[in-house]
Design an enzyme around this catalytic site. Sequence first.
Site, PDB file in Angstrom:
ATOM      1  N   HIS A  59     -22.802 107.862  -7.254  1.00  0.00           N
ATOM      2  CA  HIS A  59     -23.785 108.925  -7.011  1.00  0.00           C
ATOM      3  C   HIS A  59     -24.978 108.346  -6.277  1.00  0.00           C
ATOM      4  O   HIS A  59     -25.363 107.208  -6.515  1.00  0.00           O
ATOM      5  CB  HIS A  59     -24.237 109.532  -8.348  1.00  0.00           C
ATOM      6  CG  HIS A  59     -24.848 110.883  -8.200  1.00  0.00           C
ATOM      7  ND1 HIS A  59     -26.157 111.063  -7.874  1.00  0.00           N
ATOM      8  CD2 HIS A  59     -24.294 112.119  -8.324  1.00  0.00           C
ATOM      9  CE1 HIS A  59     -26.397 112.357  -7.804  1.00  0.00           C
ATOM     10  NE2 HIS A  59     -25.291 113.030  -8.062  1.00  0.00           N
ATOM     11  N   ASP A 114     -18.253 115.259 -11.632  1.00  0.00           N
ATOM     12  CA  ASP A 114     -16.972 115.790 -11.168  1.00  0.00           C
ATOM     13  C   ASP A 114     -15.752 115.079 -11.747  1.00  0.00           C
ATOM     14  O   ASP A 114     -14.620 115.454 -11.439  1.00  0.00           O
ATOM     15  CB  ASP A 114     -16.915 115.729  -9.633  1.00  0.00           C
ATOM     16  CG  ASP A 114     -17.793 116.795  -9.002  1.00  0.00           C
ATOM     17  OD1 ASP A 114     -18.051 117.812  -9.677  1.00  0.00           O
ATOM     18  OD2 ASP A 114     -18.213 116.621  -7.845  1.00  0.00           O
TER      19      ASP A 114
HETATM   20  N1  ACO Z   1     -15.435 104.319  -5.651  1.00  0.00           N
HETATM   21  C1  ACO Z   1     -15.478 103.067  -5.172  1.00  0.00           C
HETATM   22  N2  ACO Z   1     -16.531 102.552  -4.516  1.00  0.00           N
HETATM   23  C2  ACO Z   1     -17.575 103.348  -4.350  1.00  0.00           C
HETATM   24  C3  ACO Z   1     -17.613 104.665  -4.834  1.00  0.00           C
HETATM   25  C4  ACO Z   1     -16.475 105.128  -5.506  1.00  0.00           C
HETATM   26  N3  ACO Z   1     -16.429 106.370  -5.972  1.00  0.00           N
HETATM   27  N4  ACO Z   1     -18.789 105.218  -4.531  1.00  0.00           N
HETATM   28  C5  ACO Z   1     -19.500 104.305  -3.854  1.00  0.00           C
HETATM   29  N5  ACO Z   1     -18.759 103.166  -3.744  1.00  0.00           N
HETATM   30  C6  ACO Z   1     -19.190 101.913  -3.099  1.00  0.00           C
HETATM   31  C7  ACO Z   1     -19.128 102.018  -1.605  1.00  0.00           C
HETATM   32  O1  ACO Z   1     -17.859 101.655  -1.111  1.00  0.00           O
HETATM   33  C8  ACO Z   1     -20.216 101.074  -1.196  1.00  0.00           C
HETATM   34  O2  ACO Z   1     -19.711  99.769  -1.344  1.00  0.00           O
HETATM   35  P1  ACO Z   1     -20.154  98.608  -0.308  1.00  0.00           P
HETATM   36  O3  ACO Z   1     -21.642  98.466  -0.495  1.00  0.00           O
HETATM   37  O4  ACO Z   1     -19.377  97.425  -0.764  1.00  0.00           O
HETATM   38  O5  ACO Z   1     -19.789  99.122   1.035  1.00  0.00           O
HETATM   39  C9  ACO Z   1     -21.271 101.267  -2.277  1.00  0.00           C
HETATM   40  O6  ACO Z   1     -20.560 101.721  -3.418  1.00  0.00           O
HETATM   41  C10 ACO Z   1     -22.347 102.268  -1.919  1.00  0.00           C
HETATM   42  O7  ACO Z   1     -21.691 103.474  -1.462  1.00  0.00           O
HETATM   43  P2  ACO Z   1     -22.347 104.539  -0.513  1.00  0.00           P
HETATM   44  O8  ACO Z   1     -21.276 105.409   0.032  1.00  0.00           O
HETATM   45  O9  ACO Z   1     -23.267 103.894   0.452  1.00  0.00           O
HETATM   46  O10 ACO Z   1     -23.251 105.293  -1.535  1.00  0.00           O
HETATM   47  P3  ACO Z   1     -23.728 106.770  -1.409  1.00  0.00           P
HETATM   48  O11 ACO Z   1     -24.969 106.886  -2.176  1.00  0.00           O
HETATM   49  O12 ACO Z   1     -23.760 107.216  -0.011  1.00  0.00           O
HETATM   50  O13 ACO Z   1     -22.498 107.479  -2.140  1.00  0.00           O
HETATM   51  C11 ACO Z   1     -21.148 109.118  -3.016  1.00  0.00           C
HETATM   52  C12 ACO Z   1     -22.544 108.502  -3.013  1.00  0.00           C
HETATM   53  C13 ACO Z   1     -20.861 109.738  -1.669  1.00  0.00           C
HETATM   54  C14 ACO Z   1     -21.136 110.211  -4.076  1.00  0.00           C
HETATM   55  C15 ACO Z   1     -20.100 108.040  -3.344  1.00  0.00           C
HETATM   56  O14 ACO Z   1     -20.382 107.424  -4.572  1.00  0.00           O
HETATM   57  C16 ACO Z   1     -18.676 108.594  -3.334  1.00  0.00           C
HETATM   58  O15 ACO Z   1     -18.063 108.695  -2.286  1.00  0.00           O
HETATM   59  N6  ACO Z   1     -18.100 108.957  -4.535  1.00  0.00           N
HETATM   60  C17 ACO Z   1     -16.794 109.528  -4.611  1.00  0.00           C
HETATM   61  C18 ACO Z   1     -16.854 111.034  -4.338  1.00  0.00           C
HETATM   62  C19 ACO Z   1     -17.543 111.780  -5.461  1.00  0.00           C
HETATM   63  O16 ACO Z   1     -17.255 111.602  -6.633  1.00  0.00           O
HETATM   64  N7  ACO Z   1     -18.454 112.682  -5.083  1.00  0.00           N
HETATM   65  C20 ACO Z   1     -19.177 113.540  -6.033  1.00  0.00           C
HETATM   66  C21 ACO Z   1     -20.590 113.081  -6.173  1.00  0.00           C
HETATM   67  S1  ACO Z   1     -21.414 114.046  -7.389  1.00  0.00           S
HETATM   68  C22 ACO Z   1     -21.689 115.509  -6.626  1.00  0.00           C
HETATM   69  O17 ACO Z   1     -21.895 115.609  -5.457  1.00  0.00           O
HETATM   70  C23 ACO Z   1     -21.626 116.700  -7.421  1.00  0.00           C
END
Ligand code: ACO
Length: 382
Positions: A262, A318
């Site tokens: 998140h 979620d």
């Molecule tokens: N699984 C594995 N790795 C993850 C996940 C995940 N779910 N989420 C983030 N990471 C990792 C990324 O790969 C990244 O790693 P790195 O630094 O080695 O490249 C690091 O964590 C940071 O990720 P970002 O994408 O930069 O973080 P951001 O704040 O943009 O992401 C997001 C937030 C989009 C929700 C992300 O965590 C994600 O894609 N989660 C999966 C989808 C999800 O569950 N979405 C619902 C969110 S809650 C809502 O909207 C209601």
Amino acid sequence: MSEKPTIYKGLEGIYVYETAISYIDGFNSRLYYRGYRIEDLAEHGSYEETVYLLWYGRLPTRRELKDFKGNLRENMELPPPVIEVIKKIPKDTHPMEALRTVVSYLGNFDPGRFDMSLEGMFRKAIRLTAKFPTIIAAIARARQGKEIIDPDPRLGLAENFLYMLNGERPPELWARAMDVSNILYAEHGMNASAFATLVVGSTLSDYYSAIVAGIGALRGPLHGGANELAMRQFIEIGDPDKVEEWFEKARAAKRRIMGMGHRVYKSYDPRARIFKKYAKMFADSVGGDLKRYYEVAERLEEVALAKLAEKRIFTNVDYWSGIVYMGMGIPLDFYTPLFAMARVAGWSAHLFEYVAQNRLIRPRAYYVGELDKEYIPLEQRG
Ligand code: ACO
């Protein structure tokens, strides 16, 4: 060209306005609506009461809540032409696309649709919040070729939704779980879909266009689309004994775990904790495949958190909601519409608050292309 400014990718850490609607303490697993803890609202409140709280900024008295519920109930029915459109939507349309289409079409029937005054938006928000369950249930039934059921004016929004979906009053646990789901999904600060509604609202366009923008943003897998995909991931794994192997492969393929991570929570999402409690209740009472998926989810959570918590990636809202919905027999692709059904309240609250202090949202992008290129007429370009 001007000096390169700081670029905030994904607008991370940028505050766009002052709000008194909700507060997320992302490091301490805390979420507050108007100062009230989400745990208290989910334990004692109802969705209608929560909507009142979000919109008016305070909890209603008994009389105010009764009137508010009555107002919502009076607005649940859909105009007949809207029902006709729902029946004509192609059967392979994702319900989020169908929802977007129907909300847009519904706007055509609102005589004051361009009224962006607070009172005008409020009236529209009542209508739309009341109609979302009717629309979503109708989309589900029309897709199955079933007759569309009118709302029962004696029931609240959550129970009515299940009644209109299945044609019978739901068991108590289902009605409560749906109400709690609505409370948990009602509002969450300046997330992507709330921001999308404000971008549209800030141009003083119209309320329906703003909500349609919110629906479009919510649908994406990085936002609300994740609840459907989290459930699909549990089904794909299929067996708790396969979790470790699946997780290693997913990590190697740089696949994200749906329902984890998140932008704001760097600790366990408090809403996920509440959904998990309900997921367990459904898994225990339904048994069979649902119990197996619950066990898959539980094992995956354990394995993933052991590896990802050091990156401050935790379970989000979620992750567990799908198990609850599956326990009620709701089709997978309706999970995100259920999120939208609740979130229309939060989007509306932000529209009221933002438009009252409106400033056009108009950020900039730093130009890195070329300048002063020679224009060659088409006939000379070969
Ligand atoms: N699984 C594995 N790795 C993850 C996940 C995940 N779910 N989420 C983030 N990471 C990792 C990324 O790969 C990244 O790693 P790195 O630094 O080695 O490249 C690091 O964590 C940071 O990720 P970002 O994408 O930069 O973080 P951001 O704040 O943009 O992401 C997001 C937030 C989009 C929700 C992300 O965590 C994600 O894609 N989660 C999966 C989808 C999800 O569950 N979405 C619902 C969110 S809650 C809502 O909207 C209601």
